[in-house]
Design an enzyme around this catalytic site. Structure first.
Site, mmCIF file in Angstrom:
data_model
loop_
_atom_site.group_PDB
_atom_site.id
_atom_site.type_symbol
_atom_site.label_atom_id
_atom_site.label_comp_id
_atom_site.label_asym_id
_atom_site.label_seq_id
_atom_site.Cartn_x
_atom_site.Cartn_y
_atom_site.Cartn_z
ATOM 1 N N ASN A 51 -9.613 5.595 3.190
ATOM 2 C CA ASN A 51 -8.423 4.750 3.284
ATOM 3 C C ASN A 51 -8.032 4.190 1.921
ATOM 4 O O ASN A 51 -6.853 4.171 1.553
ATOM 5 C CB ASN A 51 -8.667 3.586 4.246
ATOM 6 N N ALA A 259 -6.338 -0.883 8.688
ATOM 7 C CA ALA A 259 -6.606 -0.537 7.289
ATOM 8 C C ALA A 259 -5.965 -1.503 6.305
ATOM 9 O O ALA A 259 -5.833 -1.175 5.120
ATOM 10 C CB ALA A 259 -6.124 0.878 7.005
ATOM 11 N N ALA A 260 -5.587 -2.692 6.746
ATOM 12 C CA ALA A 260 -4.933 -3.638 5.846
ATOM 13 C C ALA A 260 -5.812 -3.968 4.647
ATOM 14 O O ALA A 260 -5.350 -3.986 3.496
ATOM 15 C CB ALA A 260 -4.569 -4.914 6.595
ATOM 16 N N GLY A 261 -7.096 -4.225 4.892
ATOM 17 C CA GLY A 261 -7.991 -4.550 3.792
ATOM 18 C C GLY A 261 -8.186 -3.391 2.835
ATOM 19 O O GLY A 261 -8.287 -3.585 1.612
#
Length: 313
Positions: A51, A259-261
């Site tokens: 990611n 998957a923001a982080g």
């Protein structure tokens, strides 16, 4: 905008996990023992390492991925997806003895999620993988690490990158119970924990800018140069050499926070590699993370540079 010396021409390298994600979408997550009907599902590239690599590459970064997949259909799928994002995979080994990692993800309408990960080949990553990629590490601008592969291998990669003058950013996820040893803090330059991870690391779960600042102080006291404490919808606090501050969240309508982080860290690496100072890099990274919540999927949620620029205004 103040600039720091850039690493133009040197790659961003990600050492870490590669998964295939199977996401199921429902109005709410099931309770233990309960079955709920979902409205759809999707399969895509995942794993915190992949990611982050996809996020940095979609922004236009020169990105290399180091790690392992299985020598199987999911591994072939993962390589193809990474290449589609523009990530170079010549250092991504196909392990004949372990399957490609997989994550089974439940996502509810609010965007909250729960995840079960089977590490597979990711858990076989070793210092030998780091040694094979030593020339790449020596030339890397930024190394992105996570905790979804064995830590000893990541620390070997970190030492090689720092010896070459690069910087190391660790996303301490999934955070181990009992935190991390002192040597880990001394082996990296920056960490980017969320509230839960911060509590595991320094015993404080921040819920306000003041508490996040206190947590950042504790992290710096452990030996970091840069600490970025993220609180999701409550913003973040950052502290580094000569710079510190609170940044409120960008106003977006989240649908999927998977998957923001990772997009945050990919954006942070991209901005630092091009020479942004810490304050500008954190704001850029925050915009990347915010945009990632507005679409479904893991790696597929990564925004483009044009989208981030538009949100930043």
């Amino acid at each position: 905008m103040t600039k720091t010396p850039s690493f133009i021409g040197r790659p961003i390298t990600v050492f870490g996990s590669v998964n295939i994600d199977v996401c199921a979408y429902s109005d709410r997550l099931p309770r233990p023992g309960e079955t709920v009907h979902g409205g759809g599902y999707a399969m895509g590239l995942g794993g915190k390492g992949a990611n982050q690599a996809a996020a940095a590459a979609r922004l236009g970064g020169q990105v290399e991925m180091v790690g392992r997949t299985g020598d199987d259909a999911f591994g072939e799928m993962a390589r193809g997806r990474l290449a589609g994002f523009g990530v170079r995979t010549s250092h991504l080994s196909a392990d004949p003895d372990h399957p490609t990692g997989i994550a089974v993800i439940g996502v509810e309408a609010s965007g909250e999620n729960c995840i079960t990960v089977v590490g597979g080949a990711n858990m076989a990553v070793s210092a030998e993988d780091a040694a094979r990629a030593a020339p790449l590490f020596a030339s890397s601008a930024i190394l992105l690490l996570q905790l979804e592969t064995p830590l000893a291998a990541g620390l070997a990669a970190a030492a090689a990158v720092r010896a070459g003058g690069g910087r190391v950013i660790l996303d301490p996820a999934p955070a181990p119970r009992g935190g991390l040893a002192a040597e880990v803090f001394q082996a990296v330059d920056a960490m980017t924990p969320n509230e839960t991870e911060t509590e595991s690391l320094v015993g404080l779960r921040p819920t306000s800018p003041e508490e996040a600042a206190a947590a950042a102080d504790r992290l710096i006291g452990c030996g970091l140069s840069i600490a970025i404490v993220k609180m999701g919808g409550k913003g973040l606090y950052y502290r580094g050499p000569g710079q510190q501050g609170y940044l409120p969240p960008f106003p977006v309508n989240p649908i999927d926070t998977v998957a923001a982080g990772d997009c945050f860290n990919g954006g942070l690496a991209f901005a630092l590699a091009r020479g942004d100072d810490l304050a500008a890099a954190v704001r850029f990274a925050s915009a990347c993370g915010a945009l990632a919540t507005t679409r479904a999927g893991a790696a597929d949620s990564a925004p483009t540079l044009a989208e981030v620029t538009a949100l930043l205004g």
